[in-house]
Design an enzyme around this catalytic site. Structure first.
Site, PDB file in Angstrom:
ATOM      1  NE  ARG A 236       4.700   1.497 -25.650  1.00 38.32           N
ATOM      2  CZ  ARG A 236       5.614   2.473 -25.567  1.00 38.32           C
ATOM      3  NH1 ARG A 236       5.490   3.381 -24.636  1.00 38.32           N
ATOM      4  NH2 ARG A 236       6.614   2.528 -26.404  1.00 38.32           N
TER       5      ARG A 236
ATOM      6  CB  ALA B 238     -12.718   7.936 -19.250  1.00 39.65           C
ATOM      7  N   GLY B 239     -11.618   8.821 -22.179  1.00 39.94           N
ATOM      8  CA  GLY B 239     -10.409   8.991 -22.968  1.00 39.94           C
ATOM      9  C   GLY B 239      -9.168   9.051 -22.108  1.00 39.94           C
ATOM     10  CG  ASN B 240      -6.245  10.724 -19.186  1.00 41.01           C
ATOM     11  OD1 ASN B 240      -6.147  10.438 -18.007  1.00 41.01           O
ATOM     12  ND2 ASN B 240      -5.203  11.059 -19.921  1.00 41.01           N
TER      13      ASN B 240
ATOM     14  CE  LYS C 181      -2.925   8.880 -28.137  1.00 48.22           C
ATOM     15  NZ  LYS C 181      -3.606   7.672 -27.644  1.00 48.22           N
TER      16      LYS C 181
ATOM     17  CG  HIS D 144       0.079  10.845 -26.266  1.00 51.26           C
ATOM     18  ND1 HIS D 144      -0.766  11.906 -26.484  1.00 51.26           N
ATOM     19  CD2 HIS D 144      -0.359  10.237 -25.135  1.00 51.26           C
ATOM     20  CE1 HIS D 144      -1.683  11.937 -25.528  1.00 51.26           C
ATOM     21  NE2 HIS D 144      -1.456  10.944 -24.699  1.00 51.26           N
TER      22      HIS D 144
END
Length: 272
Positions: free
Chosen positions: A15, A125-127, A162, A158
């Site tokens: 994705r 980074a996680g986001n 996931k 989520h």
């Protein structure tokens, strides 16, 4: 065009991989020069654009990451922890900026990135979104301002596909809350409640994970005391925000010295 940084996307069929390919292909600041998939994947050998069901992009999907990295200035990687560790070694060998959005990485995985950061820029980074990274800074400040009369709960949602929980973003927020309180998250995290758990322990930082439908990403940080609650919230409705943030990180890393960085550095929020 030739003076624009060339970027490789790993996990091209996923994705995020497809979103990254589209974002880079549409950018006037970077070039897509490679797309990587695992050996045996049916995209290997095909044009990345055509594999996604669109027009040809002139980039053939490969299962040879080192060959692809050697032609690039940056790698954007939203795959799986084991794959990311191996990609980091190859990116360091090629002296590519390695932007890592992979979640679910353990402390051992992260430790394996340290030698690579001595030879190349790593932005992990996680986001990757601006809004989430602002939320991280706000969480740290609010946690620092409130005492343990306020229970902290990180609630994240989520899509059903996931595979890791809590999300990388939820852990970022938990770390920020713990830092604001001057404690280690490992000492105060409550990541699982089931059955007769007893009363909540004062000072704990709790995590709740929701999985369902096509939720892109929802994160709340709840500060709850007797008689009042404070809720900090970020809602993501389009996965493109993560792709745009990752591209921003890849461009930012082009003139930086080797080392380990995160989106706080990219966005100039360090010390803010």
């Amino acid at each position: 065009m030739a003076d624009q940084p060339g970027i490789v996307v790993t996990g091209a069929s996923g994705r995020m991989g497809q979103m990254l390919i589209q974002t880079i292909a549409a950018s006037d600041a970077a070039r897509l020069v490679g797309a990587v998939e695992r050996a045996g994947h049916d995209w290997v050998g095909r044009d990345a654009g055509e594999a996604m069901g669109g027009p040809a992009l002139g980039v053939t999907v490969t299962d040879d990451p080192l060959e692809a990295f050697a032609r690039a200035q940056a790698v954007i990687d939203f795959t799986a922890p084991a794959a990311t560790v191996e990609f980091a070694k190859l990116a360091a060998q090629a002296r590519c900026c390695h932007v890592i959005g992979t979640t679910g990485m353990t402390d051992e995985d992260i430790a394996q990135l340290e030698p690579c950061a001595r030879h190349a820029v790593i932005v992990r980074a996680g986001n990757m979104s601006l809004g989430v990274n602002l939320l991280v800074q706000l969480t740290k400040r609010v946690a620092a301002a409130l005492d343990e009369d306020f229970d902290i709960e990180v609630i994240e949602g989520h899509h059903r596909h996931k595979v890791d929980a809590p999300s990388g973003t939820a852990l970022m927020l938990g770390e920020a809350a713990a830092e604001g309180r001057g404690v280690a998250l490992a000492d105060v995290a409550d990541r699982g409640r089931d059955g007769i758990t007893g009363a909540r322990k004062r000072g704990d930082i709790g995590f709740t994970a929701i999985r369902g439908g096509d939720i892109v990403g929802e994160h709340d940080v709840l500060f709850a005391a007797d008689g009042e609650r404070i809720v900090l919230r970020h809602l993501a409705t389009d996965r493109a925000i993560f792709a745009r943030g990752a591209l921003k990180a890849a461009l930012w890393g082009q003139d930086k010295a080797p080392g380990a960085y995160d989106m706080v550095d990219v966005l100039g929020l360090r010390g803010a």
